[in-house]
Design a protein around this motif. Structure first.
Motif: not given
Length: 955
Positions: A291-293, A296
């Motif tokens: 998950d790219t969250k 960030k």
């Protein structure tokens, strides 16, 4: 046409200009004419002016036009004759003049002739010259000049060709530049680019070059960008050759200072990127998805997503990665130091280019200052990143070894910081201190509860350890054997003399990482501290039960152990057999190896102390908290031993000073500060009280398996010996550790440590007295002795030669006590100080019982007093065979009391005032017994009043 004679020249004259040379006749006529010069001159003057003008005119026409309209022959003839006269005068004048100038004329004519000849010769030479010149022109000049012209043309064409080739090379330079950049030959690429720019400016008159020039400028900018990328690679993996090329390239560009600014920016960026990537990797790994969250998130938020399982490997990797960055910076500084030295040496040998040297020196100083300033900046960045990671997770529930590992890693990191820039790492220290104090309070609370549980389940059996046992053999104290600060693996760091002198940067400069996780030494090492069955060998076990009186079972080293046990020194001179035999009656450990006396609980406390010290050694800022908690472990153990075996209010009230005031103060302090006496929580209690109670531990209770009431076991003497001597052993270990604790204790807190040692640790051995007093008080039946003494008649009239029965009964009790002591010593080694205290207590109690018995006597004669002395001497004589304690305790106490009977009134009054150790009852009885023999009633009243005065302050 050549020269002509004057005659010819005259003939050439025009008709007007010519004059006729007079003929002979005319000349004669001329001669015949009057020769008067004046007359002649007048004739000449009479000639009309017109004849003298330079303008050419027609004389004939002039004369004809002058003729009168009417012609007269005579007039014409007269006019003709006049003209003839004028002509003649002129001719004569001319002739005269010619004659006059004749020599000069001849002379001039000769010169003219000579000149004519010279001119003719010159004409011939010129003709020849011209002819030769024509030949040369045709045969040499035209050919040579043609060659020269062709040569010049060739030179111009060669120059043009060279220019064309240069232009062609310039056009193809970008390919070579790309190749050089791929090969990372930055200095070469920049050198080539600069040369191309220089060449391009030379050929800027060609239209194709102007475009190339802008292209080269773009290429140079591109090289600078690639150079910047190459510089950023230095931050994680320093390569000398690579860095040398990059620095040479920047020097060619004249941007050494810019490069240094860029380098520091890259290092800062590298630290941020490195830690973010490491933590992100673990977070994503634990999350189990990509998950790219997470990418960030801010670094601070990312740290809170680390799980407990991945915390330690992530921390290790984080420190490893940061180490690489710092090592690169360290090696960068090294490179510049070496480079500066080389340059300085070159500059000193070649002092021509002063300006260039000064500029280089300025650059070097700038770089040096920038690098030195950057050290603390980079370390500060590292600290802040690690601090954020540390505080991102609550460590209070970590296992001890895991937490020690975290401390160890941070300790190593702080050591790196100190070597890196001399920093004390306040940021790291503060963050790890917060975590440590938080962790340690929880940990210590749990350990105290565990210790209470251990003590309440402790049966006070001997834990069999070898005689060579030392706490340094325990894993928890391995760190103390290391010559350097602890490594990442708390128990495993080879102490090498080389590594002790090298810094971490020198040690790991060429490879390796100080943060590599090493296998824990517990996997491949074992503690060799326990004896197989309480004995070092079968031979010693066998000798333990041999005949006790035999000297064969006392090996030399054990004789030495005896002396060591008592004084700590080796014997100065040989010990006699008799002395040894007498010693054996009191020291019940010579048949066993002098192994330390301790229990499983003692070992557990020692291990805890080791763990606490590990933590303190790694993290010195919390040293005071740790030492304070360590002191509580000792306090609680001491309090437990006292509560279990030494507390007895009956004997405390005897006022025999069994517990020193120091010991009583210590026990009161422990009870107030550490013991929670209100076990049932009071819900109405204030929050502060609840917090205080949270720091306290309930008082421990002795295990029901421990029996202290059996006479056969001497009222739990074995357990008492194990308990008190394990406490003494624990105190000895604390004494051994004092220098280590003192070294890490903050100066402001050192008085606490000194007070702990002087008032608590040193009182451990003092606990023997109250503990063994209880045994001594019960081991011998003193009440029975008082009854036997009460049956004796002391008012005899004759001196007796036989002592009384109660003496034999008492000695029999002592013999029985000695036998039971022997039995106990087969279970537990009874050290000399213990046996001495036991015997001293028993003898002291026996002597006080004797005085009490004598004080119960109603009537006594002088002979009765003598019998008392006989009984006491018999008792002493037999007793001295049982024990080697010298002098016999309280011997004077009995003898003085017996002899006081013989004192006169005045002496007795003084004696009563001086001897306050006797009770009022004993003193009163003494006075009453003396009444009638040598003291009257008045004296009796006076003495009783004196006794009352002494007793009043006591009341």
């Amino acid at each position: 046409k050549g020269l002509r004679s004057p005659q010819e020249s005259v003939n050439d004259l025009s008709p007007i200009e010519s004059f006729r040379i007079p003929t002979k006749e005319e000349l004669r006529e001329l001669h015949e004419e009057p020769t008067d010069p004046q007359a002649q001159q007048e004739i000449i003057n009479s000639i009309e002016e017109v004849y003298f003008s330079n303008d050419s005119f027609d004389i004939v026409k002039y004369e004809l036009e002058r003729l009168p309209p009417v012609l007269s022959l005579q007039e014409l003839e007269e006019y003709r004759d006049k003209l003839k006269q004028q002509q003649a005068a002129v001719s004569k004048k001319v002739a005269d003049l010619i004659l006059e100038k004749q020599p000069a004329y001849v002379e001039e004519l000769e010169r003219v002739t000579s000149l004519q000849t010279g001119l003719q010769l010159a004409a011939v030479i010129c003709t020849n010259g011209r002819r030769h010149l024509n030949i040369a022109k045709e045969g040499f000049t035209q050919t040579s000049l043609g060659l020269l012209a062709n040569q010049r043309k060739r030179q111009l064409l060669i120059g043009l060709l060279k220019s064309l080739r240069t232009i062609k090379t310039l056009q193809r330079t970008d390919v070579r530049l790309s190749e050089m950049l791929e090969e990372e030959d930055y200095p070469g690429a920049i050198q080539l680019c600069l040369e191309c720019q220089k060449a391009a400016s030379t050929f800027k008159h060609y239209s194709c070059i102007s475009e190339l020039n802008s292209k080269l400028q773009d290429t140079l900018e591109q090289i600078e960008e690639q150079l910047d990328v190459a510089l950023s690679k230095i931050c994680k993996n320093f390569d000398i050759n690579h860095y040398t090329k990059v620095q040479q390239a920047y020097r060619l560009l004249g941007k050494t200072q810019t490069a240094m600014d860029q380098l520091h920016m890259h290092f800062t960026q590298a630290i941020h990127n490195t830690v973010f990537q490491v933590v992100l990797g673990y977070v994503e790994l634990c999350a189990g998805n990509t998950d790219t969250k997470f990418q960030k998130l801010q670094y601070k938020d990312l740290c809170t997503h680390i799980t407990s399982d991945s915390y330690i490997p992530c921390l290790a990797d984080l420190c490893k990665a940061l180490w690489e960055v710092m090592l690169s910076y360290y090696r960068t500084m090294q490179w510049h130091e070496n480079h500066d030295q080389d340059e300085a040496a070159v500059a000193s040998s070649d002092g021509n280019n002063v300006m260039g040297t000064e500029e280089n020196s300025f650059d070097r100083n700038y770089v040096k200052k920038k690098l030195e300033h950057g050290l603390s900046r980079i370390w500060q960045d590292v600290q802040l990143k690690v601090k954020t990671y540390l505080l991102g997770t609550d460590l209070s529930n970590f296992k001890y070894d895991d937490f020690i590992f975290v401390l160890d890693v941070i300790s190593r990191l702080m050591q790196v910081g100190e070597e890196f820039c001399g920093s004390k790492s306040e940021v790291l220290q503060e963050s790890i201190r917060k975590q440590s104090v938080n962790y340690f309070k929880t940990y210590h609370r749990t350990r105290l509860e565990e210790l209470r549980m251990f003590l309440e389940n402790e049966t006070w059996e001997l834990c069999p350890v070898k005689s060579s046992f030392s706490i340094l053999q325990l894993h928890e104290f391995k760190f103390m054997e290391q010559s350097r600060s602890p490594s990442v693996s708390p128990s495993k760091q080879p102490a090498s003399a080389i590594s002790a002198t090298l810094t971490l940067f020198e040690q790991y400069c060429n490879g390796g990482n100080p943060f590599e996780i090493q296998a824990d030494s517990k996997d491949d090492e074992t503690e060799d501290v326990l004896a197989s069955n309480g004995y070092e060998s079968d031979e010693q076990e066998k000798s333990a039960y041999q005949e006790y009186d035999s000297d064969s079972d006392v090996p030399e080293e054990l004789k030495r152990d005896y002396v060591d046990e008592q004084t700590g020194d080796a014997p100065i001179k040989s010990v006699s057999r008799e002395t040894l035999r007498s010693r054996k009656r009191s020291d019940y450990n010579l048949n066993k190896v002098n192994a330390p006396i301790l229990t499983n609980t003692t070992l557990n406390v020692i291990r805890l102390v080791g763990k606490y010290m590990q933590m303190m050694n790694i993290l010195k800022p919390i040293a005071f908290d740790v030492i304070h908690f360590m002191s509580q472990l000792f306090d609680y153990y001491l309090y437990a031993v006292y509560t279990f075996f030494g507390r007895n209010d009956t004997f405390e009230l005897t006022g025999l000073g069994l517990s020193s005031s120091r010991l009583r103060t210590t026990l009161n302090r422990i009870q107030e500060s550490l013991i929670d006496l209100e076990v049932s929580a009071d819900p109405s209690g204030t929050l502060t009280a609840a917090e205080e109670r949270k720091e306290k531990v309930p008082s421990p209770h002795l295990s029901h398996l421990v029996v202290l009431t059996s006479g056969n076991s001497l009222y739990g003497l074995a357990e008492r010996v194990v308990a008190t001597e394990s406490l003494v052993f624990l105190a000895e270990q604390f004494e051994f550790l004092q220098p280590h604790l003192d070294a890490v204790m903050p100066a402001a807190k050192k008085p606490f440590l000194q007070q702990f040692y002087s008032q608590t640790v040193s009182t451990a051995s003092e606990l023997r007295k109250p503990v063994y007093w209880i045994v001594a008080a019960k081991a011998i039946d003193y009440e029975q002795m008082l009854l036997l003494m009460a049956n004796v008649k002391w008012d005899v009239k004759e001196i007796m030669s036989q002592h009384n029965v109660y003496v034999d009964a008492l000695l029999k009790e002592f013999e029985e006590f000695n036998r039971r002591l022997n039995e106990v010593s087969k279970r537990v080694r009874i050290p000399l100080p213990v046996s001495n205290i036991l015997w001293e207590h028993c003898i002291r109690l026996a002597n006080r019982t004797l005085v009490e018995g004598y004080a119960n006597v109603k009537k006594c004669s002088n002979e009765g007093r003598a019998l008392m002395q006989l009984d006491f001497q018999q008792f002493l004589m037999k007793l001295e065979k049982l024990t080697d304690i010298r002098p016999i305790p309280d011997k004077e106490f009995v003898e003085t009391y017996i002899k006081a009977y013989y004192l006169t009134e005045n002496d007795m009054e003084r004696w009563i005032k001086e001897h306050r150790e006797y009770s009022t009852k004993q003193l009163t009885n003494l006075v009453n017994v003396c009444l009638g023999s040598h003291i009257n009633k008045k004296a009796r009243q006076k003495l009783l009043a004196a006794i009352d005065d002494i007793d009043r302050p006591k009341r």
